[in-house]
Enzyme design. Structure first.
Site, PDB file in Angstrom:
ATOM      1  N   CYS A   1      41.769  37.698  44.088  1.00 32.04           N
ATOM      2  CA  CYS A   1      42.438  38.471  43.034  1.00 32.04           C
ATOM      3  C   CYS A   1      41.956  39.932  43.028  1.00 32.04           C
ATOM      4  O   CYS A   1      40.758  40.201  42.875  1.00 32.04           O
ATOM      5  CB  CYS A   1      42.174  37.823  41.677  1.00 32.04           C
ATOM      6  SG  CYS A   1      42.589  38.852  40.261  1.00 32.04           S
ATOM      7  N   GLY A   2      42.889  40.868  43.179  1.00 28.07           N
ATOM      8  CA  GLY A   2      42.544  42.285  43.207  1.00 28.07           C
ATOM      9  C   GLY A   2      41.900  42.770  41.922  1.00 28.07           C
ATOM     10  O   GLY A   2      40.943  43.548  41.949  1.00 28.07           O
ATOM     11  N   HIS A   3      42.377  42.299  40.778  1.00 30.53           N
ATOM     12  CA  HIS A   3      41.808  42.728  39.496  1.00 30.53           C
ATOM     13  C   HIS A   3      40.406  42.142  39.297  1.00 30.53           C
ATOM     14  O   HIS A   3      39.557  42.772  38.668  1.00 30.53           O
ATOM     15  CB  HIS A   3      42.734  42.329  38.354  1.00 30.53           C
ATOM     16  CG  HIS A   3      44.045  43.038  38.395  1.00 30.53           C
ATOM     17  ND1 HIS A   3      44.158  44.397  38.261  1.00 30.53           N
ATOM     18  CD2 HIS A   3      45.302  42.582  38.597  1.00 30.53           C
ATOM     19  CE1 HIS A   3      45.427  44.752  38.359  1.00 30.53           C
ATOM     20  NE2 HIS A   3      46.142  43.670  38.564  1.00 30.53           N
ATOM     21  N   CYS A   4      40.165  40.950  39.840  1.00 32.18           N
ATOM     22  CA  CYS A   4      38.822  40.362  39.784  1.00 32.18           C
ATOM     23  C   CYS A   4      37.848  41.197  40.619  1.00 32.18           C
ATOM     24  O   CYS A   4      36.708  41.440  40.218  1.00 32.18           O
ATOM     25  CB  CYS A   4      38.838  38.923  40.305  1.00 32.18           C
ATOM     26  SG  CYS A   4      39.923  37.810  39.394  1.00 32.18           S
TER      27      CYS A   4
END
Length: 526
Positions: A56-59
């Site tokens: 996950c990019g936001h993670c």
């Protein structure tokens, strides 16, 4: 403490001779699993847990800020712990705690969870946690303490009350307790009043941008203070990025003017002054947000609005409700008068909601499966002389791709039937005022004669779909237990939608790589 659960765990441990897993740490963050989760959340009074996915990019963007927050809490000798759970590995834990997107953060107080709704920068995380575990406003006893508090955060609110038991002070503290994003202070010291030129009761919001500070005017009420903080705690024009996304879309202002600009083309230099000037006029009503279209991640936002790079600089207004309403101007006029006119028309209710539609393909009806777009949908689907089955799909949806060859076979089967139409529509770039699609694929039958709409929930097989049509929508009402859809149930924000789609695409890519290696493990859908 959840006594029943704890006793059961203890008895099981004694009977089997096993102990809970040790809790390891990664850069100061507790690493939790099914085996040690309960121990961690019950042995520590305060624990913030991040459920994440490695892809996950936001993670990934949150990870360094999360580590910084953990370090800051350690420096403060705080009892608050930060922890993380790999939700793709610990699927039982993720399901137990209702995880539907990444990252999901939950705050545990004595083992009992509440949703985290703060920002994603280290200071935001720490401030939110301190608010949840301490007094709503820090006591400020000197000018030096006031300056230190102001210098520590981008936005700080200080209440000036000689009598901290007064009605105004109580309203201020109530607002401070209800506002998690920023630190609050309260003082009754004469020297602090003198330093900041406050006479009588007063409230000042200090910030390291725009005009530097704002003085509260009007009746001191919790609601008034909260609105004051919301209106002044973000820049007049906010640039959209990972750091600001949660503040933009999680704030109280639900109407946003999105200004699509290219830094490389010099649009920020050309148009920012006009944007700033107009934003002052609509402060507290409409939030002005710039989006740099040079950023690769932001190309998805252009797609979401059906825009092309050639349209930059461009404008949209969005209103965040249960569904996101979008509004488009007649022309992209970024002058002060053009921006003012567009926003004022929106506030006056004079703009019609903008619905996306592709151009009608010239060969839309040449194949057995007809291609629909928003502009020709009603004409085809509501033809009372025909039963019309429509698949609403998304190009990135894995389940839609699996259905495609079967759906083509269905089209071939009914191609010579003059009373049946098999059709499909890309619902990510075509929107209908009367139909909202929440999951993919969605199949709906528009019945001849009545135009009654019946949704198909049966098996996605040629036989099942054929029976559905042959029985006039009677067959296939109950969904099989293992029926899979790509469903979005998160916040109606650009950030959350982008994260959901990006995660879906990443999962799909991982599965394709596993297919190539010949090793396909079972997949648990969150």
């Amino acid at each position: 403490m959840r006594v029943g659960v704890s006793v059961a765990v203890l008895l099981t441990t004694l009977a089997l001779g096993v102990t809970a897993e040790d809790i390891s740490t990664d850069e100061g963050v507790l690493v939790l699993t099914k085996g040690n989760f309960q121990k961690a959340t019950e042995d520590n009074e305060f624990v913030l847990v991040e459920f994440y996915a490695p892809w996950c990019g936001h993670c990934k963007a949150l990870a360094p800020e999360y580590v910084k927050a953990a370090a800051k809490l350690t420096e403060m000798e705080s009892a608050i712990k930060l922890a993380k759970v790999d939700a793709t590995e610990e699927t039982e834990l993720a399901e137990e705690h209702g995880v539907r997107g990444y990252p999901t953060l939950k705050f545990f107080r004595n083992g009992k969870p509440v949703d985290y709704n703060g920002g994603r920068q280290a200071d935001d995380i720490v401030n939110w946690l301190l608010k949840k575990t301490g007094p709503p406003a820090k006591a400020v006893a000197s000018v030096d303490e006031a300056k230190a508090l102001i210098d520590a955060s981008p936005v700080v609110i200080i209440g000036f009350f000689k009598d901290q038991e007064s009605a105004g002070a109580k309203q201020f503290l109530a607002a401070a307790g209800a506002t998690d994003d920023h630190p609050f202070g309260i003082t009754s010291e004469d020297a602090v009043f003198k330093e900041y030129e406050v006479e009588g009761e007063g409230i000042i919001l200090f910030k390291d941008f725009d005009e530097g500070k704002n003085k509260y005017e009007g009746e001191i009420t919790e609601e008034g203070i909260s609105k004051f903080v919301t209106a002044n705690s973000l820049p007049l024009v906010v640039d959209f990025n990972h750091e600001t996304a949660s503040k933009i879309f999680g704030g109280e202002i639900k109407s946003h003017l999105l200004i699509f600009l290219s830094k490389e083309a010099g649009h920020y230099d050309t148009h920012m002054e006009a944007c700033m000037n107009v934003a002052k006029s609509f402060k507290g009503q409409v939030l002005f947000v710039t989006i740099n279209t040079d950023e690769e991640d932001h190309s998805r936002i252009l797609e979401f609005f059906g825009m092309k790079k050639e349209e930059v600089p461009g404008l949209r207004i969005i209103k965040l409700e249960e569904d996101m309403a979008k509004y488009k101007p007649d022309t992209y006029d970024l002058s002060e008068s053009g921006l003012t006119n567009f926003v004022q028309q929106f506030l006056d209710g004079k703009l019609k909601q903008h619905l996306l539609s592709q151009d009608i393909p010239e060969d839309w009806d040449k194949e057995p499966v007809k291609v629909l777009v928003a502009s020709n949908f009603d004409e085809v689907a509501f033809n009372k002389d025909k039963d019309v089955l429509v698949e609403f799909y998304a190009p990135w949806c894995g389940h839609c791709k699996q259905l495609a060859p079967i759906y083509d076979q269905l089209g071939e089967k009914f191609n010579d039937d003059d009373t049946v139409v098999i059709a499909k529509m890309d619902a990510t770039v075509n929107e209908l005022e009367h139909t909202k699609i929440q999951s993919f694929p969605t199949l709906k039958l528009y019945k001849k004669g009545t135009n009654e709409v019946v949704e198909y929930n049966g098996e996605r097989t040629l036989e099942g779909l054929s029976k559905f049509l042959e029985t006039g929508g009677v067959y296939g009402q109950a969904a099989p237990e293992d029926m899979e859809v790509e469903q979005y149930s998160g916040e109606r924000t650009l950030e959350a939608l982008s994260s959901f789609i990006k995660g879906t695409e990443a999962e799909e890519k991982d599965e394709e790589e596993e297919d190539e290696e010949g090793d396909v493990p079972a997949k648990d859908e969150l």
